[in-house]
Design a protein around this motif. Structure first.
Motif, PDB file in Angstrom:
ATOM      1  N   ASN A  24      -0.956  42.535 -47.160  1.00 36.72           N
ATOM      2  CA  ASN A  24       0.005  43.555 -46.493  1.00 36.72           C
ATOM      3  C   ASN A  24      -1.171  44.727 -45.885  1.00 36.72           C
ATOM      4  OD1 ASN A  24       1.621  45.765 -45.494  1.00 36.72           O
ATOM      5  ND2 ASN A  24       3.136  45.035 -46.826  1.00 36.72           N
TER       6      ASN A  24
ATOM      7  N   PHE B 106      12.723  48.030 -49.048  1.00 37.39           N
ATOM      8  CA  PHE B 106      12.252  47.482 -47.825  1.00 37.39           C
ATOM      9  C   PHE B 106      11.754  46.114 -47.837  1.00 37.39           C
ATOM     10  CE2 PHE B 106       9.305  47.290 -44.345  1.00 37.39           C
ATOM     11  CZ  PHE B 106      10.237  47.060 -43.123  1.00 37.39           C
ATOM     12  N   TYR B 107      10.614  46.094 -48.503  1.00 37.49           N
ATOM     13  CA  TYR B 107       9.862  44.690 -48.680  1.00 37.49           C
ATOM     14  C   TYR B 107      10.920  43.689 -49.400  1.00 37.49           C
ATOM     15  CZ  TYR B 107       5.977  46.869 -46.224  1.00 37.49           C
ATOM     16  OH  TYR B 107       5.168  47.456 -45.440  1.00 37.49           O
ATOM     17  N   ASN B 108      11.670  44.269 -50.091  1.00 33.83           N
ATOM     18  CA  ASN B 108      12.454  43.022 -50.861  1.00 33.83           C
ATOM     19  C   ASN B 108      13.197  42.336 -49.948  1.00 33.83           C
ATOM     20  OD1 ASN B 108      12.289  42.347 -53.725  1.00 33.83           O
ATOM     21  ND2 ASN B 108      12.484  44.417 -54.079  1.00 33.83           N
ATOM     22  N   ILE B 109      13.933  43.346 -48.967  1.00 27.40           N
ATOM     23  CA  ILE B 109      14.953  42.803 -47.841  1.00 27.40           C
ATOM     24  C   ILE B 109      14.124  42.005 -46.893  1.00 27.40           C
ATOM     25  CG2 ILE B 109      16.522  43.244 -46.048  1.00 27.40           C
ATOM     26  CD1 ILE B 109      17.322  45.595 -47.950  1.00 27.40           C
ATOM     27  N   LYS B 110      12.821  42.553 -46.537  1.00 28.62           N
ATOM     28  CA  LYS B 110      12.292  41.817 -45.582  1.00 28.62           C
ATOM     29  C   LYS B 110      11.692  40.607 -46.059  1.00 28.62           C
ATOM     30  CE  LYS B 110       8.031  42.576 -42.535  1.00 28.62           C
ATOM     31  NZ  LYS B 110       6.815  43.419 -42.196  1.00 28.62           N
ATOM     32  N   ILE B 111      11.146  40.358 -47.056  1.00 20.66           N
ATOM     33  CA  ILE B 111      10.700  39.184 -47.574  1.00 20.66           C
ATOM     34  C   ILE B 111      11.803  38.079 -47.987  1.00 20.66           C
ATOM     35  CG2 ILE B 111       8.938  38.095 -49.195  1.00 20.66           C
ATOM     36  CD1 ILE B 111       7.478  39.672 -47.217  1.00 20.66           C
TER      37      ILE B 111
ATOM     38  N   GLY C   1      15.223  38.463 -47.407  1.00 18.29           N
ATOM     39  CA  GLY C   1      16.263  38.644 -46.611  1.00 18.29           C
ATOM     40  C   GLY C   1      17.478  39.425 -47.459  1.00 18.29           C
TER      41      GLY C   1
ATOM     42  N   TYR D 112      17.713  39.002 -51.594  1.00 22.07           N
ATOM     43  CA  TYR D 112      17.681  40.211 -52.543  1.00 22.07           C
ATOM     44  C   TYR D 112      18.899  40.424 -53.433  1.00 22.07           C
ATOM     45  CZ  TYR D 112      16.817  44.989 -53.972  1.00 22.07           C
ATOM     46  OH  TYR D 112      16.442  46.366 -54.847  1.00 22.07           O
TER      47      TYR D 112
ATOM     48  N   HIS E 170       7.230  41.437 -52.659  1.00 25.69           N
ATOM     49  CA  HIS E 170       6.621  40.453 -51.845  1.00 25.69           C
ATOM     50  C   HIS E 170       6.946  39.002 -52.160  1.00 25.69           C
ATOM     51  CE1 HIS E 170       5.088  44.032 -49.880  1.00 25.69           C
ATOM     52  NE2 HIS E 170       4.399  43.403 -48.864  1.00 25.69           N
TER      53      HIS E 170
ATOM     54  N   THR F 128       9.030  35.690 -52.738  1.00 22.40           N
ATOM     55  CA  THR F 128      10.290  35.103 -52.186  1.00 22.40           C
ATOM     56  C   THR F 128      11.175  34.978 -53.334  1.00 22.40           C
ATOM     57  OG1 THR F 128       9.468  32.768 -52.916  1.00 22.40           O
ATOM     58  CG2 THR F 128       8.933  33.823 -50.583  1.00 22.40           C
TER      59      THR F 128
END
Length: 263
Positions: A83, A147-152, A154, A158, A257, A259
């Protein structure tokens, strides 16, 4: 003034008076000093970057390259994946917190005395002895973690962490029974991240500043030896606290980050 009045005076921020210490009170000295140090980082970085000389680097370029390589090593060792934000974020966190902490090495009476000449009654010069600063830093990192928990993972991925972590079961009924406990424990675990980061930094810096104030209460001809010894030791503390905050930032974002299966 008495010893108690002296310490209380030095621990009081220059604040907006209209909210009288309430939630919306702005600690002006914290903001201004923090901004000045951030501007210093930006200015020095710009000047060095504009005049890079790989063949004949100057002392400042060597120092900044050393810091950059040090932070880069920590990111490579702790952060899984890639990242482009993590390296610059870790570098900014480390250098900015170090500089804010280092304000504690300035003699405790110097800047407040100079401020008094222009009519400023209170001036607290170490931003990281202000809970607003340490919580602001940690909550900013916490926002990136979410933010990255949700982005990576979903949004649902999360949310599943709250349902099935840390207690796991093999059958459906047991999973349903454990859900309330998992939600409670995972919520506490997540909230503990910004709280522990902010309180650790604040507590160490506040204690260090208080010791300097206690030394300043000694007769002037005694202050030099304990003050010098504590200042040397405090250099280690201010560096260590900036380093720990940076490491926790990298570690928490590395976990974010992952999964859902990796987590």
């Amino acid at each position: 003034m008495s010893s108690t009045d002296y310490i209380s005076h030095h621990l009081k921020n220059l604040s907006t008076p209209q909210y009288d210490g309430g939630f919306w009170t702005l600690n002006i000295d914290t903001l201004v000093i923090g901004w000045i140090l951030a501007g210093l980082i930006a200015f020095v970085s710009y000047k060095v970057g504009k005049n890079l000389d790989p063949d004949n680097p100057g002392p400042l370029q060597n120092a900044l390259e050393g810091i950059l390589e040090f932070v880069e090593t920590q990111v490579k060792e702790m952060f899984d994946g890639y990242n482009p934000l993590i390296g610059p974020l870790a570098l900014t966190v480390f250098v900015w917190i170090f500089l804010m902490n280092a304000m504690d090495l300035i003699p405790v009476d110097l800047l407040p005395l100079l401020a008094g000449f222009v009519g400023i009654e209170y001036l607290k010069v170490v931003p990281t002895t202000d809970l607003a600063t340490t919580f602001g830093l940690s909550l900013s990192v916490f926002a990136l973690i979410i933010f990255y928990n949700i982005k990576i993972k979903g949004g649902f991925g999360y949310f599943k962490l709250f349902l099935f972590h840390p207690f796991q079961a093999n059958n459906t009924i047991a999973k349903i029974i454990l859900m309330p406990f998992n939600i409670l424990m995972t919520t506490i675990e997540e909230l503990a991240k910004p709280i522990s980061m902010s309180l650790r930094l604040f507590g160490n810096m506040f204690a260090g500043e208080l010791i300097f104030l206690l030394i300043a209460l000694l007769p002037w001809w005694i202050q030099f030896l304990p003050g010098g010894i504590w200042a040397i030791f405090h250099i280690l503390i201010i560096t260590l606290q900036a380093y720990i905050f940076m490491l926790l930032t990298i570690a928490y974002l590395s976990v974010a980050h992952q999964t859902a299966d990796e987590h």
